[in-house]
Design a protein around this motif. Structure first.
Motif, short mmCIF file in Angstrom:
data_model
loop_
_atom_site.label_atom_id
_atom_site.label_comp_id
_atom_site.label_asym_id
_atom_site.label_seq_id
_atom_site.Cartn_x
_atom_site.Cartn_y
_atom_site.Cartn_z
N GLU A 57 0.83 -1.21 0.00
CA GLU A 57 0.00 0.00 0.00
C GLU A 57 0.86 1.26 0.00
O GLU A 57 0.50 2.27 -0.63
CB GLU A 57 -0.93 -0.01 1.21
N LEU A 58 2.02 1.22 0.66
CA LEU A 58 2.93 2.37 0.64
C LEU A 58 3.50 2.62 -0.76
O LEU A 58 3.58 3.76 -1.20
CB LEU A 58 4.08 2.17 1.63
N TYR A 59 3.87 1.53 -1.45
CA TYR A 59 4.36 1.69 -2.83
C TYR A 59 3.25 2.26 -3.72
O TYR A 59 3.50 3.09 -4.59
CB TYR A 59 4.88 0.37 -3.39
N SER A 60 2.02 1.82 -3.50
CA SER A 60 0.88 2.33 -4.26
C SER A 60 0.68 3.82 -3.98
O SER A 60 0.45 4.61 -4.91
CB SER A 60 -0.37 1.53 -3.92
N LEU A 61 0.76 4.21 -2.71
CA LEU A 61 0.66 5.63 -2.35
C LEU A 61 1.76 6.43 -3.03
O LEU A 61 1.51 7.51 -3.59
CB LEU A 61 0.72 5.81 -0.83
N ALA A 62 2.99 5.92 -3.00
CA ALA A 62 4.11 6.63 -3.63
C ALA A 62 3.87 6.80 -5.14
O ALA A 62 4.13 7.88 -5.70
CB ALA A 62 5.42 5.88 -3.39
N ALA A 63 3.32 5.78 -5.79
CA ALA A 63 3.01 5.87 -7.22
C ALA A 63 1.93 6.92 -7.46
O ALA A 63 2.02 7.70 -8.42
CB ALA A 63 2.58 4.51 -7.76
N ASP A 64 0.90 6.94 -6.60
CA ASP A 64 -0.14 7.95 -6.73
C ASP A 64 0.43 9.36 -6.55
O ASP A 64 0.06 10.29 -7.27
CB ASP A 64 -1.26 7.72 -5.70
N LEU A 65 1.35 9.51 -5.60
CA LEU A 65 1.98 10.81 -5.38
C LEU A 65 2.85 11.21 -6.56
O LEU A 65 2.90 12.40 -6.92
CB LEU A 65 2.78 10.81 -4.08
N ASP A 66 3.54 10.25 -7.17
CA ASP A 66 4.32 10.54 -8.38
C ASP A 66 3.41 11.06 -9.49
O ASP A 66 3.73 12.05 -10.16
CB ASP A 66 5.06 9.30 -8.88
#
Length: 125
Positions: A95-104
């Protein structure tokens, strides 16, 4: 240098003094309230913040509640997770990697808006 695991002793309202292992990433318990219930004890790392113009937009920290008894992992729990503010949820690595991708993706959109605004202002509008 000691190889003994770190421990911390905290006073709780319902179980008195509790000694528990303290993870190496834990930033300590300087703000511990002795009226805390054992189930609410929490280890937390240093906070990582995204601050812009003096305001915190996002903040995150590793958390673990060793005596948690709830089943929703987004509320934290016995397994370590990362608590994200203002999302108000504890996330696992996926979920953290997904959040980071959304922020990118969001960052790309903000840059696009900056480019559009720069062009508008360059045209005298």
């Amino acid at each position: 240098m000691t190889t003994e695991p770190r421990t911390v002793t905290l006073t709780t309202a319902d179980h008195g003094e509790i000694t528990l292992p303290e993870p190496s990433w834990c930033a300590g318990h300087s703000h511990h309230d002795p009226q805390t219930q054992r189930v609410d004890l929490i280890h937390a790392s240093a906070v990582v913040e995204c601050v812009h113009l003096g305001r915190t937009l996002l903040a995150a920290e590793i958390v673990q509640s060793p005596y948690a008894n709830f089943s929703d992992p987004h509320l934290g729990g016995q397994a370590a997770g990362v608590s994200v503010y203002p999302l108000g949820q504890t996330l696992d690595p996926t979920e953290l990697y997904s959040l980071a991708a959304d922020l990118d993706r969001f960052s790309d959109k903000i840059r696009s808006l900056a480019d559009q605004l720069d062009a508008l202002r360059g045209d005298g509008q």
